[in-house]
Design a protein around this motif. Structure first.
Motif, PDB file in Angstrom:
ATOM      1  N   PRO B  32       0.831  -1.213   0.000  1.00 18.12           N
ATOM      2  CA  PRO B  32       0.000   0.000   0.000  1.00 18.12           C
ATOM      3  C   PRO B  32       0.859   1.253   0.000  1.00 18.12           C
ATOM      4  CG  PRO B  32      -0.016  -1.066   2.147  1.00 18.12           C
ATOM      5  CD  PRO B  32       0.706  -1.982   1.241  1.00 18.12           C
ATOM      6  N   TRP B  33       0.352   2.245  -0.624  1.00 11.13           N
ATOM      7  CA  TRP B  33       1.018   3.547  -0.717  1.00 11.13           C
ATOM      8  C   TRP B  33       0.265   4.486   0.213  1.00 11.13           C
ATOM      9  CZ3 TRP B  33       0.234   8.093  -4.218  1.00 11.13           C
ATOM     10  CH2 TRP B  33       1.399   8.843  -4.351  1.00 11.13           C
ATOM     11  N   LEU B  34       0.985   5.153   1.107  1.00 14.52           N
ATOM     12  CA  LEU B  34       0.315   6.032   2.071  1.00 14.52           C
ATOM     13  C   LEU B  34      -0.011   7.363   1.398  1.00 14.52           C
ATOM     14  CD1 LEU B  34       2.448   5.301   5.255  1.00 14.52           C
ATOM     15  CD2 LEU B  34       0.189   4.420   4.666  1.00 14.52           C
ATOM     16  N   LEU B  35      -1.310   7.666   1.365  1.00 16.14           N
ATOM     17  CA  LEU B  35      -1.763   8.909   0.734  1.00 16.14           C
ATOM     18  C   LEU B  35      -2.758   9.587   1.680  1.00 16.14           C
ATOM     19  CD1 LEU B  35      -1.834  10.691  -1.846  1.00 16.14           C
ATOM     20  CD2 LEU B  35      -3.844   9.376  -2.539  1.00 16.14           C
ATOM     21  N   PRO B  36      -2.378  10.732   2.255  1.00 18.16           N
ATOM     22  CA  PRO B  36      -3.283  11.381   3.224  1.00 18.16           C
ATOM     23  C   PRO B  36      -4.634  11.744   2.627  1.00 18.16           C
ATOM     24  CG  PRO B  36      -1.080  12.335   3.301  1.00 18.16           C
ATOM     25  CD  PRO B  36      -1.105  11.442   2.117  1.00 18.16           C
ATOM     26  N   THR B  37      -4.662  11.994   1.328  1.00 17.08           N
ATOM     27  CA  THR B  37      -5.927  12.401   0.707  1.00 17.08           C
ATOM     28  C   THR B  37      -6.673  11.212   0.108  1.00 17.08           C
ATOM     29  OG1 THR B  37      -4.667  12.913  -1.273  1.00 17.08           O
ATOM     30  CG2 THR B  37      -5.143  14.732   0.194  1.00 17.08           C
ATOM     31  N   ALA B  38      -6.409  10.018   0.650  1.00 15.33           N
ATOM     32  CA  ALA B  38      -7.058   8.809   0.118  1.00 15.33           C
ATOM     33  C   ALA B  38      -8.577   8.899   0.231  1.00 15.33           C
ATOM     34  CB  ALA B  38      -6.543   7.579   0.856  1.00 15.33           C
ATOM     35  N   ARG B  39      -9.036   9.673   1.195  1.00 13.40           N
ATOM     36  CA  ARG B  39     -10.493   9.767   1.395  1.00 13.40           C
ATOM     37  C   ARG B  39     -11.210  10.355   0.181  1.00 13.40           C
ATOM     38  NH1 ARG B  39      -9.934  14.219   6.078  1.00 13.40           N
ATOM     39  NH2 ARG B  39      -8.135  12.893   6.453  1.00 13.40           N
ATOM     40  N   PHE B  40     -10.474  11.071  -0.657  1.00 16.49           N
ATOM     41  CA  PHE B  40     -11.117  11.685  -1.825  1.00 16.49           C
ATOM     42  C   PHE B  40     -11.213  10.735  -3.016  1.00 16.49           C
ATOM     43  CE2 PHE B  40      -9.045  15.118   0.586  1.00 16.49           C
ATOM     44  CZ  PHE B  40     -10.199  15.758   1.025  1.00 16.49           C
ATOM     45  N   LEU B  41     -10.658   9.547  -2.865  1.00 17.09           N
ATOM     46  CA  LEU B  41     -10.810   8.525  -3.902  1.00 17.09           C
ATOM     47  C   LEU B  41     -12.124   7.798  -3.683  1.00 17.09           C
ATOM     48  CD1 LEU B  41      -7.183   7.101  -3.865  1.00 17.09           C
ATOM     49  CD2 LEU B  41      -8.315   8.045  -5.883  1.00 17.09           C
ATOM     50  N   PRO B  42     -12.807   7.431  -4.737  1.00 18.91           N
ATOM     51  CA  PRO B  42     -14.069   6.713  -4.583  1.00 18.91           C
ATOM     52  C   PRO B  42     -13.828   5.381  -3.868  1.00 18.91           C
ATOM     53  CG  PRO B  42     -13.757   7.422  -6.858  1.00 18.91           C
ATOM     54  CD  PRO B  42     -12.484   7.677  -6.150  1.00 18.91           C
ATOM     55  N   ALA B  43     -14.731   5.045  -2.983  1.00 20.52           N
ATOM     56  CA  ALA B  43     -14.623   3.757  -2.292  1.00 20.52           C
ATOM     57  C   ALA B  43     -15.014   2.645  -3.248  1.00 20.52           C
ATOM     58  CB  ALA B  43     -15.526   3.753  -1.063  1.00 20.52           C
ATOM     59  N   VAL B  46     -10.967  -3.052  -3.523  1.00 18.01           N
ATOM     60  CA  VAL B  46      -9.551  -2.842  -3.802  1.00 18.01           C
ATOM     61  C   VAL B  46      -8.881  -4.203  -3.900  1.00 18.01           C
ATOM     62  CG1 VAL B  46      -7.416  -1.820  -2.965  1.00 18.01           C
ATOM     63  CG2 VAL B  46      -9.599  -0.696  -2.533  1.00 18.01           C
ATOM     64  N   PRO B  47      -8.336  -4.549  -5.070  1.00 19.42           N
ATOM     65  CA  PRO B  47      -7.685  -5.859  -5.189  1.00 19.42           C
ATOM     66  C   PRO B  47      -6.484  -5.953  -4.254  1.00 19.42           C
ATOM     67  CG  PRO B  47      -7.218  -4.488  -7.093  1.00 19.42           C
ATOM     68  CD  PRO B  47      -8.246  -3.767  -6.286  1.00 19.42           C
TER      69      PRO B  47
END
Lengths: 259, 390
Positions: B32-43, B46-47
């Motif tokens: 996994p790549w840590l991205l603080p703005t992950a919340r803005f990606l559509p849920a 996730v494979p």
């Protein structure tokens, strides 16, 4: 009133009515308050967000982390304030080792703040709003954060300060990688674990850009809407230029206030 | 280095490409790549795994490729021509000179350099009687060497003749069977006086003895019936061969080694060097035993190709292949021995059946060695894989 008269300032909601210069109001039909020497020294307090999200991008990335950029901007702003003789203070929101330095004017304060900030590693998800309440009401508050934590509570706290006559500014730090996601397919996780893992793909890249753009817009609107200052700063921008721009903006707003 | 089955190597290369591709595109648990703005990606789903586009497990890949390469080299019949002597020297020595073969072998040199003992194969032959047998023996030995030792690339022929030999009409015909230069040396030897006196006997008309027909009991001087009749491809007489599927039912006693038997003077030979016609001196002249049988009504022996045969058969006693002693140096003057247009050495491949020669690896232990290495590498690969899982 304590102290010698120093200057006038436009009346703001929450100012003590006793400081109003009634004669000037009668002449100019505009409310001014009289500021004494002790109030002319405007304490400047920087509130730094040291949550885990500020560590992005991780070391080895193409740009400095948001924490590095925020630290540099904070020290630059405090150095400018200290140069004008204002007391400076610093608060660092950190889960384990929060920093609370009340505004003061004595020598070595800036160096001590630099040392304490340099020893801090962003982690956890400490809220900023409680710390805002600890800032003296008459102090100038500069919040440097990515606004990804308790932003709503922070806005409410700042609104209360502004209502009490304080001033505030948000330096919103964003990383270039957040603005333009890397290509390819990646599984991503929020370092503060606020959401479940997500996936970056070509299909949702556009939706992300729109959603994140709307968020930045909402943050800016919230701060502007309550009369505070707001600046969006990419983490890869030169901190010196950023500090100059922020100081110039603050001076112009003060000038506008005086006019 | 060469291989007998190149398509095995081609298949191995294709296999290596597939293995490399699988390594390159292996599905693995994505980091996994840590991205603080992950919340803005559509849920959404996730494979857990993703296609790996970076080459990974290099050691495992290396082990697999090495195992594949060893397997391919073992299965492809790899031939290392650099192992062992690439030129074999065949030294045909007169039987009387064979006693001193060690000396001849030690003195054998080429271009000023002594030929190593391991590269020389000495063969005894009755060259004083039939010098052309040198080529017959050499061809037989050369064929054996070429078949048994794939590493041998060239064959050199050295002939050690006694000082004097009987004239041999078959010399030129057999010489043509060795299409390369020949090193002929003459060594002094006491001349057999008895043979010389026999050779000086008066010439008279010969008596021809034909073999008894099949099924009829009888004898033929100088020959014995073969246990099993065989066939031979050519008959050489008078310097010219008659090519036909000859049935051979008789065998010269000199060839089977009957002790005390009188060995006549050969006048015609089968293509493998065995005498087909022998001449024996008699009180009245000579007697010729002809161990050649033709099918009834056959015109083989009166065909134009049989001119040499007819000349030999009709020659007076002691004629054609004269019994007189001649100097071996006459044979050395044969211009074909050092003909410049011929290669210095005979190519061993010329004596090999192409498919047979390429079928087996060389040296023989090479294929098992490659296969063993391949098994060891596969074992190491399995161990490494299980170690990675644990």
């Amino acid at each position: 009133m304590v102290g010698e008269f120093a200057e006038y300032r436009l009346y703001r909601q929450g100012d003590d009515p006793r400081t109003l210069d009634w004669k000037l109001l009668a002449r100019s039909d505009r409310p001014f308050v009289r500021l004494a020497d002790d109030r002319a020294q405007l304490p400047t307090v920087v509130l730094l967000d040291a949550s885990a999200s500020m560590a992005f991008p991780m070391p080895g990335g193409s740009s400095p982390s948001k924490w590095v950029a925020a630290s540099a901007i904070a020290i630059g702003l405090l150095a400018v304030a200290r140069a004008t003789g204002d007391p400076i203070g610093c608060l660092v929101a950190h889960d384990v080792v929060p920093l609370r330095m009340a505004p003061r004017s004595r020598r070595g304060t800036l160096e001590e703040i630099m040392h304490r900030i340099g020893a801090t590693t962003p982690s956890g998800s400490a809220p900023l709003a409680p710390l805002i309440h600890e800032v003296p009401r008459h102090a100038r508050l500069v919040v440097i954060s990515d606004a990804l934590g308790d932003h709503d509570a922070m806005v409410a706290a700042v609104r209360g300060r502004l209502g009490a006559g304080g001033s505030a500014m948000l330096v919103h730090v964003v990383a270039p990688e957040e603005l333009d996601l890397p290509s390819g397919v990646h599984r991503v996780e929020d370092p503060e674990r606020t959401v479940e893992p997500r996936q970056i793909s070509s299909a949702n890249r556009r939706a992300y850009a729109e959603s994140f753009g709307a968020f930045r817009e909402a943050v800016a609107t919230a701060w502007y809407g309550m009369g505070a200052s707001y600046a969006l700063v990419p983490s890869d921008r030169d901190p010196v230029r950023t500090v100059r721009a922020l100081v110039a903006a603050a001076a112009s707003s003060l000038g506008a206030g005086r006019a | 280095m060469s291989v007998a089955l190149p398509w095995v190597l081609v298949a191995a290369v294709l296999g290596a490409m597939v293995v490399g591709l699988l390594h390159y595109l292996a599905r693995r648990t994505s980091t996994p790549w840590l991205l603080p703005t992950a919340r803005f990606l559509p849920a959404g789903d996730v494979p857990v795994t993703s296609v790996q586009r970076a080459l990974d497990d290099r050691r495992l890949l290396l082990l697999r490729l090495l195992a594949l390469a060893s397997l391919a080299l073992g299965a492809a019949g790899t031939r290392c021509t650099g192992i062992g002597a690439s030129t074999r020297h065949i030294l045909v020595v007169d039987r009387a000179l064979m006693r001193d073969s060690t000396r001849w072998v030690a003195s054998l040199s080429e271009e000023g350099r002594t030929v190593p003992r391991s590269a020389i194969q000495a063969v005894p032959a009755p060259l004083a009687e039939w010098p052309s047998l040198a080529f017959v023996e050499a061809l037989q030995v050369a064929a054996q060497v070429a078949r048994a030792e794939p590493a041998v690339r060239h064959l050199a022929l050295h002939v050690l003749l006694p000082d004097s030999v009987r004239l041999d009409d078959g010399w030129a015909a057999w010489r043509a069977q060795w299409p390369a230069q020949v090193d002929v040396q003459v060594v002094g030897r006491p001349v057999d006086e008895r043979t010389l006196s026999a050779a000086a006997a008066p010439v008279s008309a010969p008596e021809i003895r034909w073999p008894p027909r099949a099924g009829i009991t009888g004898t033929l001087r100088g020959f014995v019936p073969r246990p099993v009749a065989d066939t031979v491809g050519a008959l050489v007489a008078g310097g010219s061969p008659i090519v036909a599927p000859w049935l051979r039912r008789w065998e010269a006693v000199a060839s089977v080694g009957v002790s005390g038997a009188a060995t006549g003077r050969p006048m015609a030979w089968w293509s493998d060097g065995e005498p087909a016609v022998l001449e024996f001196a008699t009180a009245n002249g000579c007697e010729r035993s002809v161990a050649v049988e033709t099918p009834p009504g056959s015109d083989l022996l009166i065909s134009p190709a049989a001119v040499g045969w007819q000349r030999v058969l009709a020659a007076p006693c002691g004629g054609a292949a004269s019994a007189r002693r001649m100097a071996s140096r006459d044979l050395m003057s044969d211009s074909t021995l050092r003909r410049a247009s011929w290669p210095r050495h005979l190519s061993a491949d010329w004596l090999r059946d192409g498919r047979e020669a390429q079928r087996w690896p060389s040296p023989r232990w090479l294929a098992p060695a490659f296969l063993t290495i391949s098994l060891l590498l596969l074992g190491a690969e399995a161990w490494w894989r299980s170690r990675g899982r644990s």
